[in-house]
Design an enzyme around this catalytic site. Sequence first.
Site, PDB file in Angstrom:
ATOM      1  N   ALA A   1      94.345  27.721 -19.430  1.00 37.83           N
ATOM      2  CA  ALA A   1      94.331  27.313 -20.884  1.00 37.83           C
ATOM      3  C   ALA A   1      94.264  28.425 -21.603  1.00 37.83           C
ATOM      4  CB  ALA A   1      93.293  25.991 -21.111  1.00 37.83           C
ATOM      5  N   ARG A   2      93.392  29.539 -21.354  1.00 37.50           N
ATOM      6  CA  ARG A   2      92.976  30.530 -21.974  1.00 37.50           C
ATOM      7  C   ARG A   2      94.366  31.384 -22.330  1.00 37.50           C
ATOM      8  NH1 ARG A   2      87.488  32.304 -18.900  1.00 37.50           N
ATOM      9  NH2 ARG A   2      86.124  30.932 -20.026  1.00 37.50           N
TER      10      ARG A   2
ATOM     11  N   HIS B   1      84.065  33.985 -28.288  1.00 37.98           N
ATOM     12  CA  HIS B   1      84.380  35.408 -28.557  1.00 37.98           C
ATOM     13  C   HIS B   1      83.308  36.338 -27.686  1.00 37.98           C
ATOM     14  CE1 HIS B   1      86.393  38.649 -31.054  1.00 37.98           C
ATOM     15  NE2 HIS B   1      85.267  39.100 -31.222  1.00 37.98           N
TER      16      HIS B   1
ATOM     17  N   GLY C   1      96.844  34.284 -53.141  1.00 42.16           N
ATOM     18  CA  GLY C   1      95.843  33.833 -54.301  1.00 42.16           C
ATOM     19  C   GLY C   1      95.268  32.376 -54.049  1.00 42.16           C
TER      20      GLY C   1
ATOM     21  N   TRP D   1      81.850  17.611 -26.930  1.00 42.86           N
ATOM     22  CA  TRP D   1      83.037  18.359 -27.504  1.00 42.86           C
ATOM     23  C   TRP D   1      84.215  18.240 -26.815  1.00 42.86           C
ATOM     24  CZ3 TRP D   1      83.205  19.836 -32.489  1.00 42.86           C
ATOM     25  CH2 TRP D   1      81.971  19.969 -33.191  1.00 42.86           C
TER      26      TRP D   1
ATOM     27  N   PHE E   1      75.064  39.067 -19.475  1.00 50.65           N
ATOM     28  CA  PHE E   1      75.016  37.795 -19.931  1.00 50.65           C
ATOM     29  C   PHE E   1      73.649  37.193 -20.093  1.00 50.65           C
ATOM     30  CE2 PHE E   1      79.279  37.936 -18.226  1.00 50.65           C
ATOM     31  CZ  PHE E   1      80.069  37.017 -19.231  1.00 50.65           C
TER      32      PHE E   1
ATOM     33  N   GLU F   1      86.935  27.341 -24.803  1.00 51.27           N
ATOM     34  CA  GLU F   1      87.104  27.983 -23.775  1.00 51.27           C
ATOM     35  C   GLU F   1      86.674  29.600 -23.830  1.00 51.27           C
ATOM     36  OE1 GLU F   1      89.947  26.595 -21.961  1.00 51.27           O
ATOM     37  OE2 GLU F   1      90.358  25.180 -23.143  1.00 51.27           O
TER      38      GLU F   1
ATOM     39  N   LEU G   1      90.339  26.946 -16.503  1.00 55.30           N
ATOM     40  CA  LEU G   1      90.152  27.525 -17.839  1.00 55.30           C
ATOM     41  C   LEU G   1      91.032  28.596 -18.017  1.00 55.30           C
ATOM     42  CD1 LEU G   1      86.483  27.263 -18.183  1.00 55.30           C
ATOM     43  CD2 LEU G   1      88.172  25.924 -19.647  1.00 55.30           C
TER      44      LEU G   1
HETATM   45  C1  LIG Z   1      87.432  21.401 -31.246  1.00 52.62           C
HETATM   46  C2  LIG Z   1      86.613  21.569 -29.954  1.00 52.62           C
HETATM   47  C3  LIG Z   1      87.454  21.031 -28.710  1.00 52.62           C
HETATM   48  C4  LIG Z   1      86.865  21.330 -27.580  1.00 52.62           C
HETATM   49  N1  LIG Z   1      87.156  20.813 -26.373  1.00 52.62           N
HETATM   50  C5  LIG Z   1      86.474  20.906 -25.134  1.00 52.62           C
HETATM   51  C6  LIG Z   1      87.056  20.055 -24.072  1.00 52.62           C
HETATM   52  O1  LIG Z   1      88.151  19.466 -24.008  1.00 52.62           O
HETATM   53  N2  LIG Z   1      86.192  20.366 -22.847  1.00 52.62           N
HETATM   54  C7  LIG Z   1      84.973  21.001 -22.609  1.00 52.62           C
HETATM   55  O2  LIG Z   1      84.450  20.993 -21.737  1.00 52.62           O
HETATM   56  N3  LIG Z   1      84.601  21.578 -24.074  1.00 52.62           N
HETATM   57  C8  LIG Z   1      85.109  21.681 -25.044  1.00 52.62           C
HETATM   58  N4  LIG Z   1      84.682  22.265 -26.214  1.00 52.62           N
HETATM   59  C9  LIG Z   1      83.471  22.897 -26.190  1.00 52.62           C
HETATM   60  C10 LIG Z   1      83.481  24.328 -26.203  1.00 52.62           C
HETATM   61  O3  LIG Z   1      83.962  24.941 -24.920  1.00 52.62           O
HETATM   62  C11 LIG Z   1      82.038  25.037 -26.204  1.00 52.62           C
HETATM   63  O4  LIG Z   1      82.016  24.729 -27.788  1.00 52.62           O
HETATM   64  C12 LIG Z   1      81.826  26.646 -26.293  1.00 52.62           C
HETATM   65  O5  LIG Z   1      81.924  26.891 -24.896  1.00 52.62           O
HETATM   66  C13 LIG Z   1      80.832  27.026 -26.778  1.00 52.62           C
HETATM   67  O6  LIG Z   1      79.778  26.468 -26.427  1.00 52.62           O
HETATM   68  P1  LIG Z   1      78.416  25.974 -27.582  1.00 52.62           P
HETATM   69  O7  LIG Z   1      79.465  25.190 -28.704  1.00 52.62           O
HETATM   70  O8  LIG Z   1      77.749  24.949 -26.913  1.00 52.62           O
HETATM   71  O9  LIG Z   1      77.799  27.181 -28.233  1.00 52.62           O
HETATM   72  P2  LIG Z   1      76.586  27.946 -27.416  1.00 52.62           P
HETATM   73  O10 LIG Z   1      77.000  28.233 -26.115  1.00 52.62           O
HETATM   74  O11 LIG Z   1      75.499  27.193 -27.875  1.00 52.62           O
HETATM   75  O12 LIG Z   1      76.801  29.409 -28.216  1.00 52.62           O
HETATM   76  C14 LIG Z   1      76.321  29.554 -29.650  1.00 52.62           C
HETATM   77  C15 LIG Z   1      76.657  30.872 -29.948  1.00 52.62           C
HETATM   78  O13 LIG Z   1      76.040  31.802 -29.228  1.00 52.62           O
HETATM   79  C16 LIG Z   1      76.701  32.781 -28.529  1.00 52.62           C
HETATM   80  N5  LIG Z   1      76.020  32.986 -27.258  1.00 52.62           N
HETATM   81  C17 LIG Z   1      75.853  32.157 -26.183  1.00 52.62           C
HETATM   82  N6  LIG Z   1      75.477  32.791 -25.244  1.00 52.62           N
HETATM   83  C18 LIG Z   1      75.620  33.958 -25.372  1.00 52.62           C
HETATM   84  C19 LIG Z   1      75.338  35.482 -24.838  1.00 52.62           C
HETATM   85  N7  LIG Z   1      74.851  35.327 -23.369  1.00 52.62           N
HETATM   86  N8  LIG Z   1      75.235  36.412 -25.318  1.00 52.62           N
HETATM   87  C20 LIG Z   1      76.006  36.455 -26.748  1.00 52.62           C
HETATM   88  N9  LIG Z   1      76.135  35.615 -27.327  1.00 52.62           N
HETATM   89  C21 LIG Z   1      75.932  34.148 -26.758  1.00 52.62           C
HETATM   90  C22 LIG Z   1      78.183  32.200 -28.520  1.00 52.62           C
HETATM   91  O14 LIG Z   1      79.122  33.085 -28.458  1.00 52.62           O
HETATM   92  C23 LIG Z   1      78.157  31.314 -29.897  1.00 52.62           C
HETATM   93  O15 LIG Z   1      78.530  32.183 -30.921  1.00 52.62           O
HETATM   94  C24 LIG Z   1      85.477  22.158 -27.436  1.00 52.62           C
HETATM   95  C25 LIG Z   1      84.979  22.447 -28.680  1.00 52.62           C
HETATM   96  C26 LIG Z   1      85.666  22.548 -29.907  1.00 52.62           C
HETATM   97  C27 LIG Z   1      85.045  23.079 -31.158  1.00 52.62           C
END
Ligand SMILES: Cc1cc2nc3c(=O)[nH]c(=O)nc-3n(C[C@H](O)[C@H](O)[C@H](O)COP(=O)(O)OP(=O)(O)OC[C@H]3O[C@@H](n4cnc5c(N)ncnc54)[C@H](O)[C@@H]3O)c2cc1C
Length: 391
Positions: A249-250, A373, A346, A168, A390, A370, A246
């Site tokens: 960016a945030r 939520h 609508g 990603w 966490f 980044e 980060l």
């Molecule tokens: C369009 C796009 C562009 C991106 N660009 C970049 C980039 O340029 N560089 C880069 O490094 N990354 C990038 N990302 C990746 C992004 O930062 C990750 O998708 C993000 O950090 C979440 O990781 P994951 O998708 O693996 O979800 P996961 O970590 O697998 O999480 C899945 C769900 O579980 C929840 N979760 C995870 N851990 C916990 C916890 N401890 N307690 C409660 N809930 C939890 C999360 O909130 C989420 O809802 C990009 C993502 C997108 C969609």
Amino acid sequence: MRKNSNHRDYFGLESKLSDADREIQQSIRQWVDQRILPEIETHAQNHSMDIRWMTELAELGCFGGQLSKEKSGRDWSYLTYGLAMQELERGDSGLRTMASVQGGLVMYPIAEFGSEEQQQKYLSKLATGQCIGCFGMTESRHGSNPKGMETRLVAKDDYFLLRGDKAWITNASIADIGIIWAKNEEDHIVAVLLDMKKNGVSVKTIDDKWSLRASITSHILMDDVRIEASDILPHARGLRSALTCLNKARFGIAWGAVGAALACCDTAMDYACNREQFGKPLAQFQMVQKKLAETVTAIAQAQLMNYRLAELADNGQVTAGQISMAKRANVEMALNTARTCRQILGAEGLRSSYPIMRHLMNLETLVTYEGSHDIHLLITGQEITGYNAFT
Ligand SMILES: Cc1cc2nc3c(=O)[nH]c(=O)nc-3n(C[C@H](O)[C@H](O)[C@H](O)COP(=O)(O)OP(=O)(O)OC[C@H]3O[C@@H](n4cnc5c(N)ncnc54)[C@H](O)[C@@H]3O)c2cc1C
């Protein structure tokens, strides 16, 4: 017929801007109106972007503008940077993402953690968009928990080998260089400046995503890529350094989300004032006014938080927790705004003749990247209770 347009800046915050800030805001706003809005829906439909945006964004100062002039920036304050991100995201979240990645996640780490030679070689080219960068932290098996990353930097005689995957990654398919985070043999996280054209690097574009479609996102595979010692950022110190990037960016996302919300709100206001049902404009119905009034209130609250956030950042007082809270709260606000505004239109709100569905889908990315939520809630939760939830 619309009587007022004070919903965009209900508390008159823009009256505090300097002439220079207003000029920058106007020039980006104009570029978005003239250059982006006429073509962005087609790009989003086609899952494409225009590579020329990169040099045009650079000309507007959007790449690393907040860095000092010696580091190829423009000495922008955080307020200026925030305004720029807001204006870009009023056009599309993909544009703001490009600026966030190039400035906050590529130029910033090189400026902060890079050697003199790395800075000389890359900063000005990145600032002008001649060189495109990407930031690789997420992996297919490690997203929210980057500490678990498996990408390795293995020492050989007088060089290193980089192996692993990054998932990603914004702009990886068009990038010349990547800032890749990897673990060395002591299990310390380091940052490698990767030439994306090197042998062993392969990139695959994700072509089936429904969000941020006018921005390129890709997977990177690194198969024993040869890395020289001079390619490692010498002053990057573990995950802490990555998180500093980060935060930049945030901060931009907190401001950008307001831009997306404003675009949706503008559209819904115009529509509600012009569409008639039961013989009068939608805007004259109490329930529609409730939706609009709540939307404008939510945007105003987010703007107030952003201006204060910028003030704290400009005084060097902002905390990571405050940035995290603003990112999460403003993205949630923008997503709710997009949903409410879509309803006001609508069925028409579902079409690409209006920007709302595009913003709504884009905002789903903002909820996740980044730091998702949930992760930002946990950051705030830990700060206010003292307990780490966490793991
Ligand atoms: C369009 C796009 C562009 C991106 N660009 C970049 C980039 O340029 N560089 C880069 O490094 N990354 C990038 N990302 C990746 C992004 O930062 C990750 O998708 C993000 O950090 C979440 O990781 P994951 O998708 O693996 O979800 P996961 O970590 O697998 O999480 C899945 C769900 O579980 C929840 N979760 C995870 N851990 C916990 C916890 N401890 N307690 C409660 N809930 C939890 C999360 O909130 C989420 O809802 C990009 C993502 C997108 C969609």
